[in-house]
Design an enzyme around this catalytic site. Structure first.
Site, PDB file in Angstrom:
ATOM      1  CD  GLU A 101      -2.740  -1.263   2.455  1.00  0.00           C
ATOM      2  OE1 GLU A 101      -3.699  -0.477   2.575  1.00  0.00           O
ATOM      3  OE2 GLU A 101      -2.434  -2.103   3.320  1.00  0.00           O
ATOM      4  CB  SER A 142      -5.623  -0.649  -0.022  1.00  0.00           C
ATOM      5  OG  SER A 142      -5.298   0.429   0.819  1.00  0.00           O
ATOM      6  CE1 TYR A 190      -7.066   4.509  -2.098  1.00  0.00           C
ATOM      7  CE2 TYR A 190      -6.816   2.128  -2.196  1.00  0.00           C
ATOM      8  CZ  TYR A 190      -7.054   3.285  -1.473  1.00  0.00           C
ATOM      9  OH  TYR A 190      -7.285   3.191  -0.126  1.00  0.00           O
ATOM     10  NE  ARG A 245     -13.069   2.867   5.895  1.00  0.00           N
ATOM     11  CZ  ARG A 245     -11.878   2.520   5.392  1.00  0.00           C
ATOM     12  NH1 ARG A 245     -10.933   3.418   5.213  1.00  0.00           N
ATOM     13  NH2 ARG A 245     -11.649   1.265   5.068  1.00  0.00           N
ATOM     14  CG  ASP A 277     -14.755  -0.285   6.258  1.00  0.00           C
ATOM     15  OD1 ASP A 277     -14.906   0.906   6.585  1.00  0.00           O
ATOM     16  OD2 ASP A 277     -13.762  -0.697   5.635  1.00  0.00           O
ATOM     17  CD  GLU A 292     -11.366  -4.575   6.277  1.00  0.00           C
ATOM     18  OE1 GLU A 292     -11.083  -5.779   6.218  1.00  0.00           O
ATOM     19  OE2 GLU A 292     -10.854  -3.707   5.559  1.00  0.00           O
ATOM     20  CG  ASN A 328      -8.036   1.295   7.494  1.00  0.00           C
ATOM     21  OD1 ASN A 328      -7.077   1.828   8.034  1.00  0.00           O
ATOM     22  ND2 ASN A 328      -8.048   0.954   6.225  1.00  0.00           N
ATOM     23  N   GLY A 353      -7.455   5.846   4.959  1.00  0.00           N
ATOM     24  CA  GLY A 353      -6.916   6.661   3.888  1.00  0.00           C
ATOM     25  C   GLY A 353      -7.272   8.129   4.046  1.00  0.00           C
TER      26      GLY A 353
END
Length: 371
Positions: free
Chosen positions: A28, A197, A266, A306, A308, A321, A323, A327
Site C-alpha cells: 500500500e 486497500s 484508487y 474507520r 466498515d 473490519e 481500519n 486513507g
C-alpha cells in the site's frame, strides 16, 4: 503557561512540529504517499510545522526537504533521496546524521504491514514520542482480520461467517475449505488476513476460482480469510476520540466494479459512487454510529479509525473490519465523512494531534504514579 515537549509548544502554537511518516514496505506504499500529501497540506493549513519523513520500499527512513517531498508526491513513491535518519531510543527525537531535530508529535500515514500493525507504534513508544492513532495493541488487532473477528464475536457483535486457512495447511485442508465454502454457500470472498486497500482480495464463484483466489491471497500473507459473500450495501463510519469516541455520519460506497477492489478504490476515477451521508433511515444510522464506537472500544483503538459495515437486503448489519490508519486521499471516506459531519480537514488533523498529545500525557501520568 504553555506546557512544552522537547523545547516546542503544544497544540495551538505555530511552532508545534509534526513528523509525518509515509511510504513504507507495504504493497500500500503508493496509497500512503497519496494520503500523506493530503495530511501534510491540512497540517500546514492548521498552522503546524511539518517534518516530512519518507520510508522507501527497502524500509529506509529519509528526511525530505520540500523539493524532495514534492518529487515523491509527484512520482507516487518514496525515492532514494533525502537525508538518512538515525533513531535514538528514549531520546524523544529523530537524529539526522547525529543532529537531533525535535518533533512534538508523529502522524503515521503508513498503510498496511510495518506501519499500521503496531511495529512503528512500538518504535515510537521506545523513542518516547507522542503519535496519532491507535497504540501497539490496537494497531496489531486492527491489522489482523482473524483476531478482529474473534474479539468482536466474543463481545457479541455481528460478523460475517468466515473460515481461516494458513499456507502450511492449504494442501492438506483445501477440501475442508472448499466444503465450508460450498456449505456457506458459494460465492465467497478471499482476502489476506493482514493487508488493506483490498490488495489481494478476490471473489470466488466456484471451486476453480476459490483455488485461484487463495493462491493470490497467499502472495501477500501466510494466513487467508474466506468469508461468506452476501448481497449487501457497504456502509462506512468514521470514529474520532480516545476514551470517549464519537462517530461521524455514515456513508455508503456503491462500487461500479464487481466489488470495492483496489482498482475501484484508487485506479478507476469512476470505480465507485460515494453517498455521504448514506441514504438510510435515521434510526439505522444511529445504530451504526453506536456500533462503530463499540467496535472502536472493543478493539482497543485510539485517535482515529474507520469501521466498515455490511447491510443486507433484510436489514441485518455485519461488521466487516476496522481500519486504524484510514486513507486520507482526496476520495477517502474518513475525511469525507468528517467534513460532512461539520469537521473540515484542517480541524480534523488538529483534533488528531490533540488526542495524540492527550494520550501521551495520560501515559506519562500513569508511569509516574501521579493521580
Amino acid at each position: 503557561m504553555v506546557q512544552s515537549y522537547r523545547g516546542t509548544s503544544l497544540v495551538g502554537e505555530s511552532t508545534t512540529s509534526v513528523g509525518v511518516l509515509f511510504g513504507g514496505k507495504s504493497p500500500e506504499h503508493e496509497v500512503s504517499v497519496r494520503s500523506a500529501a493530503t495530511v501534510i497540506r491540512a497540517l500546514r493549513e492548521a498552522g503546524y510545522e511539518v517534518v516530512a519523513i519518507g520510508l522507501d520500499r527497502q524500509g529506509r527512513w529519509l528526511l525530505l526537504r520540500e523539493s524532495e517531498l514534492e518529487e515523491c508526491i509527484a512520482a507516487g513513491h518514496v525515492a532514494d533521496a533525502g537525508q538518512p535518519i538515525e533513531l535514538l531510543p528514549g531520546a524523544g527525537a529523530f537524529a539526522f546524521r547525529g543532529s537531533p531535530r525535535p518533533v512534538d508529535v508523529v502522524f503515521p500515514v503508513l498503510h498496511g504491514r510495518f506501519g499500521e500493525d503496531g511495529c512503528v507504534q512500538g518504535l515510537l513508544e521506545l523513542l518516547d514520542l507522542p503519535y496519532v492513532g491507535a497504540g501497539v495493541l490496537g494497531s496489531a488487532i486492527g491489522m489482523d482480520k482473524e483476531v478482529q473477528k474473534q474479539l468482536l464475536h466474543a463481545a457479541g457483535l455481528p460478523v460475517v461467517p468466515y473460515t481461516v486457512v494458513r499456507r502450511v495447511e492449504w494442501p492438506q485442508f483445501a477440501s475442508r475449505v472448499l466444503g465450508w465454502a460450498q456449505d456457506a454457500p458459494l460465492p465467497v470472498f478471499v482476502k489476506p488476513a493482514n493487508l488493506g486497500s483490498s490488495v489481494g482480495v478476490a471473489k470466488a464463484e466456484d471451486e476453480a476460482q476459490l483455488h485461484e483466489a487463495v493462491t493470490l491471497a497467499f502472495r501477500f500473507d501466510s494466513k487467508v480469510l474466506v468469508e461468506k459473500a452476501y448481497r449487501v450495501r457497504e456502509i462506512e463510519c468514521a470514529v474520532l476520540g480516545n476514551d470517549e469516541p464519537v462517530a461521524s455520519v455514515p456513508g455508503e460506497i456503491k462500487p461500479r466494479h464487481e466489488f470495492y477492489s483496489y482498482e475501484a478504490k484508487y485506479l478507476d476515477p469512476n470505480g465507485a459512487e460515494l453517498l455521504v451521508p448514506a441514504p438510510i433511515p435515521d434510526n439505522l444510522a444511529s445504530q451504526i454510529r453506536q456500533l462503530a464506537c463499540r467496535v472502536f472500544r472493543v478493539l482497543q483503538c485510539a485517535g482515529m479509525a474507520r469501521v466498515d459495515f455490511f447491510l443486507t437486503d433484510e436489514g441485518a448489519i455485519f461488521i466487516n473490519e476496522i481500519n486504524t490508519i484510514p486513507g486520507f486521499t482526496n476520495i477517502s471516506m474518513y475525511p469525507t465523512l468528517w467534513a460532512a459531519s461539520g469537521v473540515p480537514l484542517p480541524q480534523l488533523v488538529r483534533r488528531l494531534v490533540e488526542l495524540a498529545l492527550e494520550r501521551y500525557s495520560e501515559s506519562k501520568r500513569i508511569l509516574s504514579g501521579r493521580r
